[in-house]
Design an enzyme around this catalytic site. Structure first.
Site, PDB file in Angstrom:
ATOM      1  N   ASP A   1     -11.175  19.247   3.322  1.00  0.00           N
ATOM      2  CA  ASP A   1     -11.256  19.326   1.855  1.00  0.00           C
ATOM      3  C   ASP A   1     -11.509  17.936   1.260  1.00  0.00           C
ATOM      4  O   ASP A   1     -11.694  17.802   0.051  1.00  0.00           O
ATOM      5  CB  ASP A   1     -10.015  19.996   1.254  1.00  0.00           C
ATOM      6  CG  ASP A   1      -8.733  19.246   1.540  1.00  0.00           C
ATOM      7  OD1 ASP A   1      -8.758  18.269   2.323  1.00  0.00           O
ATOM      8  OD2 ASP A   1      -7.686  19.637   0.977  1.00  0.00           O
TER       9      ASP A   1
ATOM     10  N   LYS B   1      -7.084  24.776   9.058  1.00  0.00           N
ATOM     11  CA  LYS B   1      -6.079  23.698   8.996  1.00  0.00           C
ATOM     12  C   LYS B   1      -5.366  23.812   7.657  1.00  0.00           C
ATOM     13  O   LYS B   1      -6.001  24.114   6.646  1.00  0.00           O
ATOM     14  CB  LYS B   1      -6.743  22.328   9.129  1.00  0.00           C
ATOM     15  CG  LYS B   1      -5.741  21.165   8.970  1.00  0.00           C
ATOM     16  CD  LYS B   1      -6.298  19.838   9.434  1.00  0.00           C
ATOM     17  CE  LYS B   1      -7.115  19.101   8.419  1.00  0.00           C
ATOM     18  NZ  LYS B   1      -6.425  18.794   7.158  1.00  0.00           N
TER      19      LYS B   1
ATOM     20  N   GLU C   1      -1.898  21.989   5.301  1.00  0.00           N
ATOM     21  CA  GLU C   1      -0.971  20.864   5.186  1.00  0.00           C
ATOM     22  C   GLU C   1       0.463  21.352   5.037  1.00  0.00           C
ATOM     23  O   GLU C   1       0.711  22.327   4.313  1.00  0.00           O
ATOM     24  CB  GLU C   1      -1.361  20.004   3.971  1.00  0.00           C
ATOM     25  CG  GLU C   1      -2.725  19.353   4.120  1.00  0.00           C
ATOM     26  CD  GLU C   1      -3.101  18.451   2.944  1.00  0.00           C
ATOM     27  OE1 GLU C   1      -2.255  18.211   2.057  1.00  0.00           O
ATOM     28  OE2 GLU C   1      -4.248  17.982   2.935  1.00  0.00           O
TER      29      GLU C   1
ATOM     30  N   GLU D   1      -1.219  12.146   9.723  1.00  0.00           N
ATOM     31  CA  GLU D   1      -1.940  11.220   8.840  1.00  0.00           C
ATOM     32  C   GLU D   1      -1.007  10.128   8.350  1.00  0.00           C
ATOM     33  O   GLU D   1       0.062  10.396   7.805  1.00  0.00           O
ATOM     34  CB  GLU D   1      -2.559  11.975   7.648  1.00  0.00           C
ATOM     35  CG  GLU D   1      -3.304  11.022   6.709  1.00  0.00           C
ATOM     36  CD  GLU D   1      -4.338  11.667   5.814  1.00  0.00           C
ATOM     37  OE1 GLU D   1      -4.631  12.872   5.963  1.00  0.00           O
ATOM     38  OE2 GLU D   1      -4.884  10.934   4.953  1.00  0.00           O
TER      39      GLU D   1
HETATM   40  O1  KIV Z   1      -9.807  16.649   4.554  1.00  0.00           O
HETATM   41  C1  KIV Z   1      -9.944  15.965   5.568  1.00  0.00           C
HETATM   42  O2  KIV Z   1     -11.032  15.436   5.814  1.00  0.00           O
HETATM   43  C2  KIV Z   1      -8.785  15.807   6.458  1.00  0.00           C
HETATM   44  C3  KIV Z   1      -8.756  14.843   7.539  1.00  0.00           C
HETATM   45  C4  KIV Z   1      -9.660  13.792   7.750  1.00  0.00           C
HETATM   46  C5  KIV Z   1      -7.673  14.940   8.499  1.00  0.00           C
HETATM   47  O3  KIV Z   1      -7.848  16.500   6.298  1.00  0.00           O
END
Ligand code: KIV
Length: 279
Positions: free
Chosen positions: A49, A118, A120, A186
């Site tokens: 994102d 993915k 968070e 991160e």
């Molecule tokens: O949004 C993103 O690009 C990310 C990472 C680089 C880990 O979450």
């Protein structure tokens, strides 16, 4: 893989099996041509994102929508043949409940063809991760600095120093127990990242988390020098494409103004050239 066996995209189980092995090479991509460039070199290509900031000029990832992710997810899938593509769940698409997360994760997978998402969050997202993985959705977790929470974190700070370390370790253990097949760390301090990597049986993928992780990820526009609004310490620039593009545009502008572009070789004559010549 033998010379005769077909290349197939990498799957979440393949990434899981890489725990403790050769470092996982991961990059973001948002378009077909860039995915094609990354694919031969990468194990994981993430439609992050971060696209909200590096492509769409947003100040944070907060304004990224499902529609934006789907559009770029489809584009990236057209450029992937061997790496594992993963797509970020945007802010507001999964935090409310496991059911909301399933609805939006399945939509991302069905509309883009991505094999994994993915999201968070650590301990507070464990129930959701378990709900998704039990229903066929492989999840890459993302802990430490979680940019979608920038407004509660108070900035893009290192997360996991002093008293915070135990909480970040507990987050890592919680997402693993919930069934995540890997976890992005991160901006977690180097020693903590190493301890988490040693404690977990799933691969850790670091961004600003030091060399002790099972893999590394960077935002492609950062490492190519295309996004220059700001530059976190963890970004190494492997090229200065932004400068190269700016120089090329300046050359074009001055040639147009000087009428030296287009030259005869870029121009179609009124008469066809003799046979065998170029039209
Ligand atoms: O949004 C993103 O690009 C990310 C990472 C680089 C880990 O979450």
């Amino acid at each position: 893989m033998s010379a005769s066996s077909p290349v197939r995209p990498t799957l979440p189980v393949d990434i899981l099996a890489r725990k403790g092995g050769a470092p996982l090479v991961c990059l973001t991509a948002y378009t077909t041509p860039v995915a094609r460039l990354a694919d031969p070199h990468c194990d994981v290509v993430l439609v992050g994102d971060s696209l909200g900031m590096v492509l769409h000029g947003l100040l944070s990832t907060i304004g990224v929508t499902m529609e934006m992710m789907i559009l770029h997810g489809k584009a990236v899938m057209r450029g992937i043949t061997k790496a594992m593509p993963v797509i970020d769940m945007p802010f507001g698409s999964y935090e409310e409940s496991p059911q909301q997360a399933f609805r939006n994760a399945s939509r991302l997978m069905m509309e883009t063809g991505m094999p994994a998402v993915k999201l968070e969050g650590g301990q507070h997202m464990a129930e959701t991760i378990a709900f998704l993985t039990a229903r066929g959705i492989p999840v890459m977790a993302h802990i430490g600095l979680t940019p979608q929470s920038v407004n509660t974190l108070g900035g893009y700070k290192v997360v996991g120093r002093a008293d915070e370390a135990a909480r970040v370790m507990a987050d890592a253990e919680a997402v693993q127990a919930a069934g995540a097949f890997s976890v992005v760390l991160e901006k977690t301090p180097e020693g903590l990242s190493r301890r988490i990597t040693q404690a977990l049986t799933i691969p850790t993928i670091g961004i600003g988390a030091g060399v002790g992780c099972d893999g590394q990820i960077l935002v492609i526009d950062d490492m190519l020098g295309l996004f220059t609004d700001f530059r976190p310490k963890f970004v190494k620039r492997y090229a200065t494409l932004g400068q190269a593009a700016s120089d090329a545009i300046a050359d074009y502008a001055s040639e147009v103004r000087a009428r030296s572009f287009p030259a005869p070789e870029h121009t179609f004559p009124d008469e066809l050239p003799p046979k065998g010549g170029k039209a």
